[in-house]
Write an enzyme that holds these catalytic residues in place. Sequence first.
Site, mmCIF file in Angstrom:
data_model
loop_
_atom_site.group_PDB
_atom_site.id
_atom_site.type_symbol
_atom_site.label_atom_id
_atom_site.label_comp_id
_atom_site.label_asym_id
_atom_site.label_seq_id
_atom_site.Cartn_x
_atom_site.Cartn_y
_atom_site.Cartn_z
ATOM 1 N N ASN A 7 0.868 -1.176 0.000
ATOM 2 C CA ASN A 7 0.000 0.000 0.000
ATOM 3 C C ASN A 7 0.907 1.230 0.000
ATOM 4 O O ASN A 7 1.500 1.574 1.017
ATOM 5 C CB ASN A 7 -0.886 -0.037 1.255
ATOM 6 N N ARG A 90 -2.776 -2.236 -3.194
ATOM 7 C CA ARG A 90 -3.951 -1.410 -2.954
ATOM 8 C C ARG A 90 -3.934 -0.257 -3.955
ATOM 9 O O ARG A 90 -2.941 0.468 -4.056
ATOM 10 C CB ARG A 90 -3.914 -0.841 -1.540
ATOM 11 N N HIS A 179 -12.961 3.060 0.667
ATOM 12 C CA HIS A 179 -12.913 2.082 1.780
ATOM 13 C C HIS A 179 -13.586 0.775 1.388
ATOM 14 O O HIS A 179 -14.015 0.004 2.256
ATOM 15 C CB HIS A 179 -13.656 2.587 3.043
ATOM 16 N N ARG A 240 -11.960 15.915 7.647
ATOM 17 C CA ARG A 240 -12.804 16.211 6.474
ATOM 18 C C ARG A 240 -14.218 16.529 6.924
ATOM 19 O O ARG A 240 -14.736 15.902 7.854
ATOM 20 C CB ARG A 240 -12.834 15.007 5.526
ATOM 21 N N GLU A 384 -8.008 -4.949 5.900
ATOM 22 C CA GLU A 384 -7.942 -4.661 4.460
ATOM 23 C C GLU A 384 -6.800 -5.425 3.798
ATOM 24 O O GLU A 384 -6.921 -5.887 2.664
ATOM 25 C CB GLU A 384 -7.786 -3.155 4.241
#
Length: 397
Positions: A7, A90, A179, A240, A384
């Site tokens: 990743n 990823r 996600h 955010r 993940e």
Amino acid sequence: MNVFVVNCGSSSIKYQLFDMSNQSVLAKGVMERVGSENASLAHTIDGTKHIRHIKAPNHTEGMAVILKTLVDPEIGVLKSISEIHGVGHRVVHGGEQLTKSSRIDQNLLAIIRQNSQLAPLHNPPNLMGIEAAMTAMPDVPHVAVFDTAFLSTLPPRAFRYAVPEDWYSLQHVRRYGFHGTSHKYVTLKTAEILNKPVDKLNVITAHLGNGCSMTAVQGGRAIDHSMGMTPLEGLVMGTRCGDIDPAVLIYMMKQGASLEEIDNTLNKKSGLLGVSTSSNDMRDLLASADKGDPKAALAVEMFVYRVVKYVGSYFTVLPSVDALVLTGGIGENSLPVRHRICLGLERLGAKIDPARNESLPSGTPGPITTDDSALPVWVVPTNEELMIARDTIAELA
Ligand code: AMP
């Protein structure tokens, strides 16, 4: 079968090496400050972290250091790199074309490159990682696993914005969602835990970390999702803003704010940090709120309120809800936030079991509501990297 999961961020490379015969992690690590003279590598084996200060002027050299570490006589776990049978990468944005994990070839790389305009902060470093790993391991199959893929089943009524059609057809303006690998993992895990075929499973999955998103899953497929064309939409996140009236941006520009300022503010200075003015970290905010800080308390209240509101809206679009599934750093660890989410969902049938909530060991899946709760709320830790490794194996079969 050993699968290496990569990743890559703009200045970091995270990795995990799995032995897929028993899905165990042989080694994992993170290289930070890639692109500088003083990069560092934290490499973990058997729970022990080994820190090395290294030179990694670019991702290719950083990757070479990581692979060398994997075969290091002292802290390595392989005799030779040829013991890696597949590499899973990823990739944040698959766009509309790449809707499932796929073996990487030149054609796929070109599409990922095209999608860089939709994810300018993520796809380019993901590509750097792929190129670095392909250079170092040219004979091993490489597979791209997209954050957007699990959300590619959204119907047009959920993924389109009510803007002129040519914004979609010419500019690709639509909800993609993110996600997805986490939402897919916890969906599959929940089906396993509840002993239900995944194609009969209806759940609402909430990934609550520094970034937050929620997915409505019907029959194991995503039918709605809170993040949008970018990861800015939806829930209140660490920095955010989540949902906001787009006219606020126009108004702020008329007040003199530049495009860059607005972009930076909404992505990096808003959310929990913006409201609390002190931190984007839920632990800090809960502690400050306990000490009487009203801004921290409001940030937490807004966070929970937005989660509850989204769950309510997904209840209306799903035929039934087998469970609300909480995951991510906050979902897995923040007992007070979990408690408050359940209280907010009482009218939808959630009955918190405080003892279960408090005694659930970290990293373990389990319910936090009572057995007679009409809406079961489960904590299911995400993984993940393992999902990427599984998808990689599936592609190689
Ligand atoms: P993530 O992005 O998934 O790593 O999640 C980061 C968020 O999880 C931050 O807001 C952390 O405060 C929160 N978090 C992590 N561990 C805990 C914990 N033990 N208690 C409360 N919040 C936590």
